[in-house]
Design an enzyme around this catalytic site. Structure first.
Site, PDB file in Angstrom:
ATOM      1  N   GLU A 171      17.440 -27.527 -23.845  1.00 14.90           N
ATOM      2  CA  GLU A 171      16.163 -27.598 -23.931  1.00 14.90           C
ATOM      3  C   GLU A 171      15.415 -26.414 -22.975  1.00 14.90           C
ATOM      4  O   GLU A 171      14.448 -25.968 -23.127  1.00 14.90           O
ATOM      5  CB  GLU A 171      15.433 -28.895 -23.613  1.00 14.90           C
ATOM      6  CG  GLU A 171      13.842 -28.854 -24.059  1.00 14.90           C
ATOM      7  CD  GLU A 171      13.387 -30.238 -24.008  1.00 14.90           C
ATOM      8  OE1 GLU A 171      11.939 -30.508 -24.211  1.00 14.90           O
ATOM      9  OE2 GLU A 171      14.019 -31.157 -23.599  1.00 14.90           O
ATOM     10  N   TYR A 209     -10.566 -18.689  -9.656  1.00 19.22           N
ATOM     11  CA  TYR A 209      -9.706 -19.547 -10.551  1.00 19.22           C
ATOM     12  C   TYR A 209      -8.674 -18.575 -11.286  1.00 19.22           C
ATOM     13  O   TYR A 209      -7.648 -19.250 -11.676  1.00 19.22           O
ATOM     14  CB  TYR A 209     -10.647 -19.880 -11.861  1.00 19.22           C
ATOM     15  CG  TYR A 209     -12.277 -20.256 -11.472  1.00 19.22           C
ATOM     16  CD1 TYR A 209     -12.280 -21.018 -10.124  1.00 19.22           C
ATOM     17  CD2 TYR A 209     -13.205 -20.164 -12.036  1.00 19.22           C
ATOM     18  CE1 TYR A 209     -13.532 -21.778  -9.677  1.00 19.22           C
ATOM     19  CE2 TYR A 209     -14.489 -20.878 -11.798  1.00 19.22           C
ATOM     20  CZ  TYR A 209     -14.623 -21.538 -10.481  1.00 19.22           C
ATOM     21  OH  TYR A 209     -15.853 -21.859 -10.247  1.00 19.22           O
ATOM     22  N   VAL A 223       8.593 -33.335 -16.640  1.00 18.83           N
ATOM     23  CA  VAL A 223       7.238 -33.085 -16.675  1.00 18.83           C
ATOM     24  C   VAL A 223       6.523 -33.595 -14.988  1.00 18.83           C
ATOM     25  O   VAL A 223       5.634 -32.998 -14.602  1.00 18.83           O
ATOM     26  CB  VAL A 223       6.551 -33.525 -17.675  1.00 18.83           C
ATOM     27  CG1 VAL A 223       6.802 -32.645 -18.905  1.00 18.83           C
ATOM     28  CG2 VAL A 223       6.168 -35.115 -17.805  1.00 18.83           C
ATOM     29  N   GLU A 224       7.174 -34.774 -14.848  1.00 16.53           N
ATOM     30  CA  GLU A 224       6.624 -35.217 -13.342  1.00 16.53           C
ATOM     31  C   GLU A 224       6.833 -34.546 -12.256  1.00 16.53           C
ATOM     32  O   GLU A 224       5.971 -34.231 -11.371  1.00 16.53           O
ATOM     33  CB  GLU A 224       7.481 -36.792 -13.116  1.00 16.53           C
ATOM     34  CG  GLU A 224       7.002 -37.674 -13.987  1.00 16.53           C
ATOM     35  CD  GLU A 224       7.861 -37.858 -15.229  1.00 16.53           C
ATOM     36  OE1 GLU A 224       7.860 -38.802 -15.932  1.00 16.53           O
ATOM     37  OE2 GLU A 224       8.433 -36.843 -15.812  1.00 16.53           O
ATOM     38  N   LYS A 273       3.503 -31.574 -23.057  1.00 11.40           N
ATOM     39  CA  LYS A 273       4.458 -31.040 -23.814  1.00 11.40           C
ATOM     40  C   LYS A 273       3.973 -31.132 -25.324  1.00 11.40           C
ATOM     41  O   LYS A 273       4.343 -32.322 -26.002  1.00 11.40           O
ATOM     42  CB  LYS A 273       5.965 -31.471 -23.493  1.00 11.40           C
ATOM     43  CG  LYS A 273       6.412 -30.864 -22.310  1.00 11.40           C
ATOM     44  CD  LYS A 273       7.712 -31.576 -22.039  1.00 11.40           C
ATOM     45  CE  LYS A 273       8.704 -30.952 -22.820  1.00 11.40           C
ATOM     46  NZ  LYS A 273      10.341 -31.489 -22.391  1.00 11.40           N
TER      47      LYS A 273
END
Length: 118
Positions: free
Chosen positions: A21, A53, A72-73, A98
């Site tokens: 992945e 920004y 993702v954490e 995701k």
């Protein structure tokens, strides 16, 4: 505290637990809220009195091109710490999504919030 928000920032990165992945970049979607005292910028109308920004988005894209994450954490924590340290934010809240990872699911992900301890 005031809030700067960046909504639905699409970024390419290598992310996932299985090695296959992480072989190809995939699109993730970020919602970022940055806590900052904007009172000076409200008076001065000067970008130097706020957080740029565009610089935040560019830095996020840059770091996600340079790094690969399994979770993702971990990705969310990495971005929070980057924004807190490099942009002197008071707090950061990040949602990492995701999309289209699992069948029948629009997206999955996490939301984390961190404060500057200094």
């Amino acid at each position: 505290m005031d809030t700067i928000f960046l909504s639905e920032v699409k970024v390419q990165t290598k992310l996932g637990v299985p090695e296959w992945e992480r072989m190809t970049p995939q699109t993730i979607i970020l919602d970022i809220e940055i806590g900052y005292d904007l009172s000076k910028a409200c008076q001065s109308d000067d970008v130097n009195d706020t957080i740029d920004y565009g610089a935040v988005v560019n830095r996020v894209r840059e770091t996600l091109q340079e790094n690969s994450f399994q979770l993702v954490e971990k990705l969310a924590e990495h971005l929070c710490q980057l924004i807190l340290k490099e942009f002197n934010a008071l707090s950061v809240k990040i949602k990492v999504a995701k999309p289209t990872v699992l069948p029948g699911l629009k997206a999955l992900g996490v939301v984390i919030e961190r404060e500057n301890k200094t």
